[in-house]
Design a protein around this motif. Structure first.
Motif, PDB file in Angstrom:
ATOM      1  N   LEU A  72       1.038  -1.075  -0.027  1.00  0.00           N
ATOM      2  CA  LEU A  72      -0.072  -0.092   0.561  1.00  0.00           C
ATOM      3  C   LEU A  72       0.681   1.333   0.271  1.00  0.00           C
ATOM      4  N   ILE A  73       1.988   1.130   0.650  1.00  0.00           N
ATOM      5  CA  ILE A  73       2.619   1.720   1.014  1.00  0.00           C
ATOM      6  C   ILE A  73       3.692   2.718  -0.223  1.00  0.00           C
ATOM      7  N   THR A  74       4.034   1.481  -1.057  1.00  0.00           N
ATOM      8  CA  THR A  74       4.181   1.243  -2.560  1.00  0.00           C
ATOM      9  C   THR A  74       3.547   2.438  -3.819  1.00  0.00           C
ATOM     10  N   ARG A  75       2.277   1.544  -3.550  1.00  0.00           N
ATOM     11  CA  ARG A  75       1.372   2.057  -3.898  1.00  0.00           C
ATOM     12  C   ARG A  75       0.758   3.323  -4.580  1.00  0.00           C
ATOM     13  N   THR A  76       1.376   3.755  -3.180  1.00  0.00           N
ATOM     14  CA  THR A  76       0.701   5.385  -2.709  1.00  0.00           C
ATOM     15  C   THR A  76       1.791   6.391  -3.042  1.00  0.00           C
ATOM     16  N   THR A  77       3.174   5.916  -2.864  1.00  0.00           N
ATOM     17  CA  THR A  77       4.152   6.734  -3.283  1.00  0.00           C
ATOM     18  C   THR A  77       4.886   6.362  -4.869  1.00  0.00           C
ATOM     19  N   ASN A  78       5.097   5.298  -5.123  1.00  0.00           N
ATOM     20  CA  ASN A  78       6.110   4.889  -6.779  1.00  0.00           C
ATOM     21  C   ASN A  78       5.498   4.413  -7.220  1.00  0.00           C
ATOM     22  N   ASP A  79       4.033   4.139  -7.795  1.00  0.00           N
ATOM     23  CA  ASP A  79       2.842   3.919  -8.646  1.00  0.00           C
ATOM     24  C   ASP A  79       2.482   5.217  -8.802  1.00  0.00           C
ATOM     25  N   VAL A  80       1.817   5.867  -8.232  1.00  0.00           N
ATOM     26  CA  VAL A  80       1.880   7.320  -8.497  1.00  0.00           C
ATOM     27  C   VAL A  80       3.103   7.981  -9.231  1.00  0.00           C
ATOM     28  N   GLN A  81       3.799   8.079  -8.459  1.00  0.00           N
ATOM     29  CA  GLN A  81       5.170   8.799  -9.385  1.00  0.00           C
ATOM     30  C   GLN A  81       4.853   8.184 -10.362  1.00  0.00           C
ATOM     31  N   GLN A  82       5.025   7.314 -11.384  1.00  0.00           N
ATOM     32  CA  GLN A  82       4.972   6.591 -12.340  1.00  0.00           C
ATOM     33  C   GLN A  82       4.188   6.629 -13.092  1.00  0.00           C
ATOM     34  N   VAL A  83       2.625   7.029 -12.937  1.00  0.00           N
ATOM     35  CA  VAL A  83       1.929   7.572 -13.153  1.00  0.00           C
ATOM     36  C   VAL A  83       1.639   9.522 -13.970  1.00  0.00           C
ATOM     37  N   GLN A  84       2.016   9.736 -12.326  1.00  0.00           N
ATOM     38  CA  GLN A  84       2.380  11.010 -12.718  1.00  0.00           C
ATOM     39  C   GLN A  84       3.181  11.946 -13.635  1.00  0.00           C
ATOM     40  N   MET A  85       4.052  11.195 -13.405  1.00  0.00           N
ATOM     41  CA  MET A  85       5.970  11.390 -14.977  1.00  0.00           C
ATOM     42  C   MET A  85       4.879  10.539 -16.115  1.00  0.00           C
ATOM     43  N   LEU A  86       4.416   9.981 -16.145  1.00  0.00           N
ATOM     44  CA  LEU A  86       3.451  10.039 -17.704  1.00  0.00           C
ATOM     45  C   LEU A  86       2.991  10.846 -18.187  1.00  0.00           C
ATOM     46  N   VAL A  87       2.127  10.938 -16.968  1.00  0.00           N
ATOM     47  CA  VAL A  87       1.114  12.920 -17.822  1.00  0.00           C
ATOM     48  C   VAL A  87       1.970  13.950 -18.113  1.00  0.00           C
ATOM     49  N   LEU A  88       2.913  14.055 -17.213  1.00  0.00           N
ATOM     50  CA  LEU A  88       3.811  15.409 -17.569  1.00  0.00           C
ATOM     51  C   LEU A  88       5.080  14.994 -18.769  1.00  0.00           C
ATOM     52  N   LEU A  89       5.212  14.034 -18.865  1.00  0.00           N
ATOM     53  CA  LEU A  89       5.695  13.522 -19.884  1.00  0.00           C
ATOM     54  C   LEU A  89       4.510  14.406 -21.668  1.00  0.00           C
ATOM     55  N   SER A  90       3.372  13.105 -21.002  1.00  0.00           N
ATOM     56  CA  SER A  90       2.472  13.613 -22.242  1.00  0.00           C
ATOM     57  C   SER A  90       2.530  15.030 -22.513  1.00  0.00           C
ATOM     58  N   PHE A  91       2.063  16.029 -21.597  1.00  0.00           N
ATOM     59  CA  PHE A  91       2.289  17.565 -21.694  1.00  0.00           C
ATOM     60  C   PHE A  91       2.741  18.140 -23.009  1.00  0.00           C
ATOM     61  N   THR A  92       4.814  17.448 -22.476  1.00  0.00           N
ATOM     62  CA  THR A  92       5.587  17.789 -22.956  1.00  0.00           C
ATOM     63  C   THR A  92       6.077  17.367 -24.445  1.00  0.00           C
ATOM     64  N   MET A  93       5.211  15.529 -24.516  1.00  0.00           N
ATOM     65  CA  MET A  93       5.999  14.914 -25.811  1.00  0.00           C
ATOM     66  C   MET A  93       3.948  14.630 -26.308  1.00  0.00           C
ATOM     67  N   MET A  94       3.420  14.018 -25.758  1.00  0.00           N
ATOM     68  CA  MET A  94       2.105  13.300 -26.814  1.00  0.00           C
ATOM     69  C   MET A  94       0.905  14.003 -28.213  1.00  0.00           C
TER      70      MET A  94
END
Length: 578
Positions: A114-136
């Protein structure tokens, strides 16, 4: 799942998303327009020696470049803020949802996961959203626009695009397909590291007591090595990807220059058109490379989104009522269990079964039994840390499953078997259930809980720091602070789950004597292993294998219950028991 998660949590930021898309569109179109202007300067300005034309078109290029820069900066600024807000909202949604879980759901998924999913997993999806705004947005527009502009410059050379782009896309796709299983392995191995590390930090005293430091180091090293192996494999595939992309790009540039030079020599193409075509080819391949970076992020983000959605889709077994009932004012503090049963999912036998118990205000009810008899499980049914699988639990005359959870929890003051203190101060922990409590109320609760002396001995007194879990105070001090925290709240029902086990006999006796006037109008239920703690209770319930085998006062049970006598005589002599 990834698309659904992003769509759900980006919905409040539609305006920002549209703004970023428009800015990225303008920036990309400006980028595509620049090589064409540069070709005009070379072919129509430099070739003819027309300085005025060069200055005029150069000024346009400068303006387009300025527009490109402004749009790029604005898009990154808005996109970054939106991506960070998205990550914040997903973490908040996860945290809120997990707070509704019962112990069953937390145990099934696991606290480290639960700790990993709330921190690391959210960070992975958040990074994809950021890259989507700049690259997608940029990548597909640049790819399509680059092809169109390249065709306008020279159709004959465009056959290179038909060869280069599929080769590059196929190569990248093959490499990425091999990455996905390793991304899944990485997230699971991060869970394993969190689990091992959490166990070692929490159980450091046990580790040292049994001299198992080397063994625990080996366990952590093993978990770390497994993550290293998966990360190394992903790194190797990524390291292979970029040389392949650069090889294709450089080979393409050489091919354009080779065939373009032949066309220029034949008078079929101008120099400016060749430079523009080369620029557009680089844009196209850069778009493919940006897409490659996105594709690298997408598989890991998909895995993370699946893990996040698994938590969000998990329904708690303790469901709030659709239409809560109002407690009976005439039965405030009344607690009753009617044929209460609790069975873990998939278990053959119930942990608790057929328990009938009534606890009333002004009376103390004690529950005693051997280890594993189901005492703590029974107590956890009252505040709905788990729901009964048979029978009913009633508080204030209403089934707890029909009460508003806030109303139920307000009526109960629970001191768990393993008292937990939060990082902060003594005061912040005592005010946990009553934020507006005065200092006088805190000191009074500490005095009743026999904790005033050691708190006054601390230099900061009420402002003395408390470490996470209360690890900077002793077990007995932690129990007394937890009892004081419940007393500050002044609930209708007190539930003490073996809350006096770490106290010496003198402190235990003093605390119980001080509790009597404080809890005169409240219902008190005490779970204990120590007979001395409960022998003066108004009613003692004896549990054995999850069932009530006897009930009565201490003298009555000594006469009628063999199980109770065995417990008593295992702790004190027959003369002391009498």
């Amino acid at each position: 799942m990834l698309v659904r998660l992003i769509r759900q949590y980006l919905a409040p930021y539609r305006g920002a998303v549209v703004a970023v898309l428009v800015l990225q569109l303008v920036q990309t179109l400006a980028t595509l327009y620049l090589p064409s202007l540069n070709a005009d300067i070379i072919d129509n300005g430099v070739a003819r020696g027309d300085t005025a034309y060069i200055l005029r078109v150069g000024a346009v290029m400068l303006g387009v470049s300025l527009l490109q820069i402004v749009c790029a900066v604005a898009a990154v600024f808005i996109g970054s803020r939106t991506a960070m807000a998205f990550g914040r909202d997903v973490r908040g949604g996860l945290f809120t949802h997990v707070q509704e879980f019962s112990a069953r759901e937390v145990g099934r998924i696991g606290a480290p996961s639960l700790i990993t999913r709330t921190t690391n997993d959210v960070q992975q999806v958040q990074m994809l959203v950021l890259l989507s705004f700049t690259m997608m947005v940029t990548a597909p527009i640049m790819l399509v626009g680059g092809v169109i502009m390249a065709l306008q410059e020279d159709v004959t050379l465009s056959w290179l695009l038909v060869v280069v782009v599929p080769v590059l896309g196929l190569t990248v796709g093959l490499i990425i397909s091999r990455m996905i299983p390793w991304f899944r392995a990485m997230q699971k191995r991060i869970d394993a590291i969190n689990r091992v590390l959490r166990e070692q930090i929490t159980g450091i005293r046990v580790v040292r007591a049994f001299v198992r430091e080397r063994r625990e180091s080996e366990r952590f090293a093993g978990a770390s090595t497994e993550l290293y192996t998966a990360s190394l494999r992903v790194g190797q595939l990524m390291a292979l990807m970029f040389p392949v992309v650069m090889l294709v790009m450089n080979a393409s540039s050489v091919a354009v220059l080779w065939f373009g030079a032949q066309r220029i020599d034949a008078g079929q193409m101008q120099i400016g058109a060749l430079t523009a075509f080369l620029s557009y080819l680089m844009y196209i391949l850069m778009a493919v490379m940006m897409s490659t970076m996105m594709f690298v992020m997408v598989p890991r983000a998909v895995v993370s989104a699946e893990r996040i959605e698994e938590v969000l889709d998990t329904e708690t077994s303790v469901v709030p009522p659709a239409t809560p009932r109002t407690p009976d004012p005439g039965r405030r503090g009344h607690l009753e269990l009617r044929g209460a049963e609790f069975r873990y999912p998939g278990a053959e036998n119930a942990v608790v079964r057929g328990v009938d118990l009534v606890a009333e205000p002004g009376r103390t009810t004690a529950i005693i039994g051997s280890t594993g008899a189901g005492k703590t499980t029974l107590l956890n049914l009252v505040p709905r840390l788990a729901d009964v699988t048979g029978g009913a639990v009633l508080v204030d005359g209403v089934d707890v499953r029909e009460l508003d959870p806030e109303v139920l929890w307000t009526a109960i003051g629970l001191v768990p078997q393993k008292p937990y203190l939060f990082s902060g101060t003594v005061a912040s922990n005592l005010r946990y259930g009553k934020p507006d409590a005065t200092d006088d109320e805190l000191w009074h609760a500490l005095e009743v809980a026999q904790a005033r002396d050691f708190v006054e001995a601390m230099p900061e007194r009420l402002d003395a720091p408390i470490a996470q879990g209360g690890t900077n105070v002793s077990g007995g001090q932690r129990q007394r602070l937890a009892i004081a925290r419940a007393l500050v709240r002044r609930p209708e029902i007190y539930l003490f789950d073996d809350s006096f086990s770490a106290l010496d006999f003198a402190t235990d006796a003093a605390l119980r004597a001080a509790l009597v006037p404080e809890t005169r109008d409240a219902t008190v239920v005490i779970v204990a292993q120590r007979v001395a703690t409960i022998r003066h209770a108004d009613r003692i319930v004896v549990l054995e294998d999850g069932e009530v085998v006897a009930s009565g006062t201490h003298p009555e049970l000594l006469e009628s219950s063999q199980t109770y006598r065995e417990i008593v005589y295992s702790q004190i002599s027959e003369e002391e028991a009498a």
